[in-house]
Motif scaffolding. Structure first.
Motif, PDB file in Angstrom:
ATOM      1  N   LEU A   1      -9.507  -3.142  -4.689  1.00  0.00           N
ATOM      2  CA  LEU A   1      -8.924  -4.110  -3.645  1.00  0.00           C
ATOM      3  C   LEU A   1      -9.907  -4.666  -2.334  1.00  0.00           C
ATOM      4  N   PRO A   2     -10.103  -5.491  -2.306  1.00  0.00           N
ATOM      5  CA  PRO A   2     -11.034  -5.916  -1.223  1.00  0.00           C
ATOM      6  C   PRO A   2     -11.148  -5.558   0.108  1.00  0.00           C
ATOM      7  N   TRP A   3     -13.066  -5.398  -0.461  1.00  0.00           N
ATOM      8  CA  TRP A   3     -13.748  -4.212   0.776  1.00  0.00           C
ATOM      9  C   TRP A   3     -14.987  -4.707   0.946  1.00  0.00           C
ATOM     10  N   GLU A   4     -15.966  -4.202   1.741  1.00  0.00           N
ATOM     11  CA  GLU A   4     -17.048  -4.623   2.284  1.00  0.00           C
ATOM     12  C   GLU A   4     -18.126  -4.141   2.180  1.00  0.00           C
TER      13      GLU A   4
ATOM     14  N   LEU B   1       2.259   4.634   1.685  1.00  0.00           N
ATOM     15  CA  LEU B   1       2.182   3.377   0.244  1.00  0.00           C
ATOM     16  C   LEU B   1       1.035   3.972  -0.034  1.00  0.00           C
ATOM     17  N   LEU B   2       0.933   3.709  -1.608  1.00  0.00           N
ATOM     18  CA  LEU B   2      -0.272   3.641  -2.433  1.00  0.00           C
ATOM     19  C   LEU B   2      -1.420   2.545  -1.822  1.00  0.00           C
ATOM     20  N   PRO B   3      -2.525   2.624  -2.176  1.00  0.00           N
ATOM     21  CA  PRO B   3      -3.633   1.175  -1.605  1.00  0.00           C
ATOM     22  C   PRO B   3      -2.498   0.012  -2.170  1.00  0.00           C
ATOM     23  N   LYS B   4      -2.549  -0.500  -3.353  1.00  0.00           N
ATOM     24  CA  LYS B   4      -2.056  -1.691  -3.640  1.00  0.00           C
ATOM     25  C   LYS B   4      -0.921  -1.845  -2.954  1.00  0.00           C
ATOM     26  N   ASP B   5       0.287  -1.317  -2.856  1.00  0.00           N
ATOM     27  CA  ASP B   5       1.814  -1.140  -1.855  1.00  0.00           C
ATOM     28  C   ASP B   5       1.454  -1.558  -0.823  1.00  0.00           C
ATOM     29  N   ALA B   6       0.241  -0.720  -0.645  1.00  0.00           N
ATOM     30  CA  ALA B   6      -0.308  -1.280   1.474  1.00  0.00           C
ATOM     31  C   ALA B   6      -0.845  -2.160   0.940  1.00  0.00           C
ATOM     32  N   HIS B   7      -2.064  -2.778   0.395  1.00  0.00           N
ATOM     33  CA  HIS B   7      -1.958  -4.193   0.118  1.00  0.00           C
ATOM     34  C   HIS B   7      -1.312  -5.347   0.551  1.00  0.00           C
ATOM     35  N   ALA B   8      -0.207  -5.002  -0.577  1.00  0.00           N
ATOM     36  CA  ALA B   8       0.532  -5.810  -0.771  1.00  0.00           C
ATOM     37  C   ALA B   8       1.691  -5.360   0.861  1.00  0.00           C
ATOM     38  N   PHE B   9       1.520  -5.052   1.338  1.00  0.00           N
ATOM     39  CA  PHE B   9       2.623  -4.487   2.568  1.00  0.00           C
ATOM     40  C   PHE B   9       1.530  -5.995   3.360  1.00  0.00           C
ATOM     41  N   LEU B  10       0.697  -5.759   3.570  1.00  0.00           N
ATOM     42  CA  LEU B  10      -0.121  -6.162   5.159  1.00  0.00           C
ATOM     43  C   LEU B  10       0.056  -7.688   4.018  1.00  0.00           C
ATOM     44  N   GLN B  11       0.188  -7.792   2.791  1.00  0.00           N
ATOM     45  CA  GLN B  11       0.289  -9.645   2.958  1.00  0.00           C
ATOM     46  C   GLN B  11       1.339  -9.759   3.237  1.00  0.00           C
ATOM     47  N   ARG B  12       2.520  -9.498   2.817  1.00  0.00           N
ATOM     48  CA  ARG B  12       3.442 -10.257   3.336  1.00  0.00           C
ATOM     49  C   ARG B  12       4.135  -9.283   5.439  1.00  0.00           C
ATOM     50  N   ARG B  13       3.209  -8.623   6.117  1.00  0.00           N
ATOM     51  CA  ARG B  13       2.829  -8.597   6.945  1.00  0.00           C
ATOM     52  C   ARG B  13       1.909  -9.008   7.988  1.00  0.00           C
ATOM     53  N   PRO B  14       1.217  -9.955   8.060  1.00  0.00           N
ATOM     54  CA  PRO B  14       0.324 -10.466   8.929  1.00  0.00           C
ATOM     55  C   PRO B  14       0.129 -10.137  10.525  1.00  0.00           C
ATOM     56  N   GLU B  15       1.721  -9.957  11.042  1.00  0.00           N
ATOM     57  CA  GLU B  15       1.664  -9.501  11.853  1.00  0.00           C
ATOM     58  C   GLU B  15       1.167  -7.590  12.134  1.00  0.00           C
TER      59      GLU B  15
ATOM     60  N   GLY C   1     -13.508   8.897  -5.202  1.00  0.00           N
ATOM     61  CA  GLY C   1     -13.649   7.180  -5.546  1.00  0.00           C
ATOM     62  C   GLY C   1     -13.380   7.379  -7.189  1.00  0.00           C
ATOM     63  N   ARG C   2     -13.333   8.678  -7.694  1.00  0.00           N
ATOM     64  CA  ARG C   2     -13.186   8.560  -9.555  1.00  0.00           C
ATOM     65  C   ARG C   2     -11.443   8.490  -9.448  1.00  0.00           C
ATOM     66  N   LEU C   3     -11.051   8.632  -8.923  1.00  0.00           N
ATOM     67  CA  LEU C   3      -9.281   9.081  -9.255  1.00  0.00           C
ATOM     68  C   LEU C   3      -8.470   7.888  -8.672  1.00  0.00           C
ATOM     69  N   SER C   4      -8.231   7.970  -7.470  1.00  0.00           N
ATOM     70  CA  SER C   4      -7.137   6.840  -6.107  1.00  0.00           C
ATOM     71  C   SER C   4      -8.116   6.444  -5.252  1.00  0.00           C
ATOM     72  N   GLY C   5      -7.397   5.594  -4.523  1.00  0.00           N
ATOM     73  CA  GLY C   5      -7.952   5.213  -3.169  1.00  0.00           C
ATOM     74  C   GLY C   5      -8.345   3.126  -3.474  1.00  0.00           C
ATOM     75  N   TRP C   6      -8.662   3.562  -2.270  1.00  0.00           N
ATOM     76  CA  TRP C   6      -8.629   1.795  -2.055  1.00  0.00           C
ATOM     77  C   TRP C   6      -9.727   1.014  -2.982  1.00  0.00           C
ATOM     78  N   ARG C   7     -11.112   1.240  -2.812  1.00  0.00           N
ATOM     79  CA  ARG C   7     -11.749   0.679  -3.624  1.00  0.00           C
ATOM     80  C   ARG C   7     -11.675   1.279  -5.344  1.00  0.00           C
ATOM     81  N   PHE C   8     -11.285   2.526  -5.393  1.00  0.00           N
ATOM     82  CA  PHE C   8     -10.844   2.680  -6.962  1.00  0.00           C
ATOM     83  C   PHE C   8      -9.592   1.856  -8.151  1.00  0.00           C
ATOM     84  N   ASP C   9      -8.716   1.132  -6.725  1.00  0.00           N
ATOM     85  CA  ASP C   9      -8.182   0.227  -6.937  1.00  0.00           C
ATOM     86  C   ASP C   9      -8.343  -1.004  -6.938  1.00  0.00           C
TER      87      ASP C   9
END
Length: 131
Positions: free
Chosen positions: A126-129, A4-18, A116-124
């Motif tokens: 998405l939340p990070w710390e 899954l692309l990062p945004k889709d993986a993030h959505a998956f995690l939101q739908r599947r809290p387990e 970090g300039r073409l793709s990835g979790w941070r590029f998209d």
């Protein structure tokens, strides 16, 4: 293994809290480059060995999943490469739902060999710390 692309993986995690969300980068990458909030850190390999111990990794994941092989496991690394090998090890051990985050946390290399300039979790965006 699902990819899954990062945004889709993030959505998956939101739908599947387990789901068990694992950052499999080395500790230094996890701490100093940053990581998604709430992710569990379990390195696929560490410095200086730089060699994966698949059996040890699988044992750690089984503990985190409380031996439930039907627990969805979402894997993220720097660029989405290490997660493929780690995911294959988990599937071989009987995990039934493994997800690889394509392009990982930092993304693919650009023409200047920088991430970090073409793709990835941070590029998209998405939340990070970071430490």
């Amino acid at each position: 293994m699902q990819h899954l692309l990062p945004k889709d993986a993030h959505a998956f995690l939101q739908r599947r809290p387990e789901a068990l969300f694992l950052d499999i980068r080395m500790e230094l990458e996890y701490l100093y480059v940053g990581h998604p909030p709430g992710v569990v850190h379990l390195a696929w390999y560490e410095y200086p060995e730089m060699q994966a111990d698949a059996a040890q990794f699988v044992a750690q994941v089984r503990r985190e999943a409380r031996d439930r092989l039907d627990t969805p496991v979402v894997l993220i690394c720097r660029s989405g490469q290490r997660t493929v090998a780690a995911g294959e090890a988990l599937e071989a051990a009987g995990f039934t739902e493994v997800v690889n985050v394509l392009h990982g946390f930092e993304g693919e290399l650009d023409a200047n060999f920088q991430r970090g300039r073409l793709s990835g979790w941070r590029f998209d965006g998405l939340p990070w710390e970071q430490m």
